[in-house]
Design a protein around this motif. Structure first.
Motif, PDB file in Angstrom:
ATOM      1  N   ASN A  63       0.809  -1.212   0.000  1.00  0.00           N
ATOM      2  CA  ASN A  63       0.000   0.000   0.000  1.00  0.00           C
ATOM      3  C   ASN A  63       0.840   1.257   0.000  1.00  0.00           C
ATOM      4  N   ARG A  64       1.956   1.256  -0.695  1.00  0.00           N
ATOM      5  CA  ARG A  64       2.819   2.424  -0.682  1.00  0.00           C
ATOM      6  C   ARG A  64       2.161   3.573  -1.437  1.00  0.00           C
ATOM      7  N   PRO A  65       2.353   4.811  -0.984  1.00  0.00           N
ATOM      8  CA  PRO A  65       1.781   5.969  -1.669  1.00  0.00           C
ATOM      9  C   PRO A  65       2.472   6.219  -3.003  1.00  0.00           C
ATOM     10  N   ARG A  66       1.819   7.010  -3.819  1.00  0.00           N
ATOM     11  CA  ARG A  66       2.386   7.376  -5.104  1.00  0.00           C
ATOM     12  C   ARG A  66       3.670   8.167  -4.893  1.00  0.00           C
ATOM     13  N   GLY A  67       4.653   7.967  -5.726  1.00  0.00           N
ATOM     14  CA  GLY A  67       5.901   8.702  -5.629  1.00  0.00           C
ATOM     15  C   GLY A  67       7.025   7.938  -4.953  1.00  0.00           C
ATOM     16  N   TRP A  68       6.695   6.888  -4.216  1.00  0.00           N
ATOM     17  CA  TRP A  68       7.729   6.068  -3.594  1.00  0.00           C
ATOM     18  C   TRP A  68       8.232   5.090  -4.643  1.00  0.00           C
ATOM     19  N   HIS A  69       9.528   4.983  -4.800  1.00  0.00           N
ATOM     20  CA  HIS A  69      10.126   4.161  -5.834  1.00  0.00           C
ATOM     21  C   HIS A  69      10.583   2.827  -5.260  1.00  0.00           C
ATOM     22  N   ASP A  70      10.186   1.739  -5.909  1.00  0.00           N
ATOM     23  CA  ASP A  70      10.572   0.400  -5.493  1.00  0.00           C
ATOM     24  C   ASP A  70      11.999   0.148  -5.962  1.00  0.00           C
TER      25      ASP A  70
ATOM     26  N   ARG B 203      13.662  -9.072  11.089  1.00  0.00           N
ATOM     27  CA  ARG B 203      13.647  -8.219  12.288  1.00  0.00           C
ATOM     28  C   ARG B 203      12.366  -8.432  13.089  1.00  0.00           C
ATOM     29  N   PRO B 204      12.393  -8.166  14.414  1.00  0.00           N
ATOM     30  CA  PRO B 204      11.164  -8.275  15.213  1.00  0.00           C
ATOM     31  C   PRO B 204      10.115  -7.239  14.799  1.00  0.00           C
ATOM     32  N   GLU B 205      10.543  -6.016  14.472  1.00  0.00           N
ATOM     33  CA  GLU B 205       9.662  -4.998  13.899  1.00  0.00           C
ATOM     34  C   GLU B 205      10.131  -4.795  12.462  1.00  0.00           C
ATOM     35  N   PRO B 206       9.526  -5.492  11.510  1.00  0.00           N
ATOM     36  CA  PRO B 206      10.094  -5.557  10.166  1.00  0.00           C
ATOM     37  C   PRO B 206       9.974  -4.281   9.335  1.00  0.00           C
ATOM     38  N   TYR B 207       9.117  -3.358   9.703  1.00  0.00           N
ATOM     39  CA  TYR B 207       8.914  -2.161   8.890  1.00  0.00           C
ATOM     40  C   TYR B 207       9.638  -0.977   9.534  1.00  0.00           C
ATOM     41  N   VAL B 208      10.474  -0.301   8.762  1.00  0.00           N
ATOM     42  CA  VAL B 208      11.271   0.800   9.304  1.00  0.00           C
ATOM     43  C   VAL B 208      11.469   1.850   8.218  1.00  0.00           C
ATOM     44  N   TRP B 209      11.539   3.123   8.616  1.00  0.00           N
ATOM     45  CA  TRP B 209      11.987   4.149   7.689  1.00  0.00           C
ATOM     46  C   TRP B 209      13.173   4.861   8.308  1.00  0.00           C
ATOM     47  N   THR B 210      14.085   5.301   7.464  1.00  0.00           N
ATOM     48  CA  THR B 210      15.256   6.061   7.899  1.00  0.00           C
ATOM     49  C   THR B 210      15.403   7.269   6.991  1.00  0.00           C
TER      50      THR B 210
ATOM     51  N   THR C  32       3.811  -3.269  11.997  1.00  0.00           N
ATOM     52  CA  THR C  32       2.992  -3.404  10.791  1.00  0.00           C
ATOM     53  C   THR C  32       3.324  -2.275   9.829  1.00  0.00           C
ATOM     54  N   GLU C  33       2.884  -2.390   8.588  1.00  0.00           N
ATOM     55  CA  GLU C  33       3.221  -1.407   7.571  1.00  0.00           C
ATOM     56  C   GLU C  33       2.358  -0.148   7.609  1.00  0.00           C
ATOM     57  N   HIS C  34       1.309  -0.129   8.408  1.00  0.00           N
ATOM     58  CA  HIS C  34       0.323   0.941   8.317  1.00  0.00           C
ATOM     59  C   HIS C  34       0.828   2.309   8.740  1.00  0.00           C
TER      60      HIS C  34
ATOM     61  N   PRO D  32       2.893   7.249   6.562  1.00  0.00           N
ATOM     62  CA  PRO D  32       2.407   8.496   7.168  1.00  0.00           C
ATOM     63  C   PRO D  32       3.422   9.165   8.103  1.00  0.00           C
ATOM     64  N   THR D  33       4.161   8.387   8.885  1.00  0.00           N
ATOM     65  CA  THR D  33       5.130   9.010   9.791  1.00  0.00           C
ATOM     66  C   THR D  33       6.350   9.527   9.035  1.00  0.00           C
ATOM     67  N   ALA D  34       6.732   8.856   7.964  1.00  0.00           N
ATOM     68  CA  ALA D  34       7.826   9.367   7.133  1.00  0.00           C
ATOM     69  C   ALA D  34       7.409  10.677   6.483  1.00  0.00           C
ATOM     70  N   TRP D  35       6.170  10.756   6.025  1.00  0.00           N
ATOM     71  CA  TRP D  35       5.648  11.992   5.447  1.00  0.00           C
ATOM     72  C   TRP D  35       5.653  13.106   6.488  1.00  0.00           C
ATOM     73  N   ARG D  36       5.206  12.803   7.696  1.00  0.00           N
ATOM     74  CA  ARG D  36       5.145  13.819   8.749  1.00  0.00           C
ATOM     75  C   ARG D  36       6.550  14.297   9.127  1.00  0.00           C
ATOM     76  N   HIS D  37       7.531  13.407   9.077  1.00  0.00           N
ATOM     77  CA  HIS D  37       8.904  13.786   9.394  1.00  0.00           C
ATOM     78  C   HIS D  37       9.438  14.811   8.398  1.00  0.00           C
ATOM     79  N   THR D  38       9.080  14.672   7.142  1.00  0.00           N
ATOM     80  CA  THR D  38       9.608  15.571   6.117  1.00  0.00           C
ATOM     81  C   THR D  38       8.674  16.725   5.795  1.00  0.00           C
TER      82      THR D  38
END
Length: 90
Positions: free
Chosen positions: A3-10, A41-48, A59-61, A65-71
């Motif tokens: 469910n990645r938002p538009r603009g994120w590149h795989d 990893r125990p918490e498999p979803y991470v952004w840096t 979870t991925e949910h 949104p938190t990466a967006w809020r950070h930037t």
């Protein structure tokens, strides 16, 4: 992270580690935020972020949104940051 938002590149295909990347303007400079899923990893979803900030989630949910809020800080976030700098400088 289907469910990645538009603009994120795989950056990789379906492997145990999946990486998505997006470039933003962050505090006046260009920053790159990378969202990763690592099934080992125990918490498999991470952004840096290239500024050094990162968060991990079970979870991925909340990843995108938190990466967006950070930037893209809200006015309240900018006001709080300004007040902190003002009062710690004295």
């Amino acid at each position: 992270m289907e469910n990645r938002p538009r603009g994120w590149h795989d950056l990789q295909g379906p492997t145990p580690i999946t990486v998505y990347e997006r470039t933003y303007r962050h505090d006046g400079t260009t920053a790159k935020v990378t969202a990763t899923r690592d099934d080992t990893r125990p918490e498999p979803y991470v952004w840096t972020c290239t500024c050094g900030a990162s968060r991990s989630f079970p979870t991925e949910h909340d990843v995108f949104p938190t990466a967006w809020r950070h930037t893209h800080r809200t006015r309240f976030d900018r006001l709080r940051s300004w007040a902190t700098r003002l009062f710690t400088a004295r």
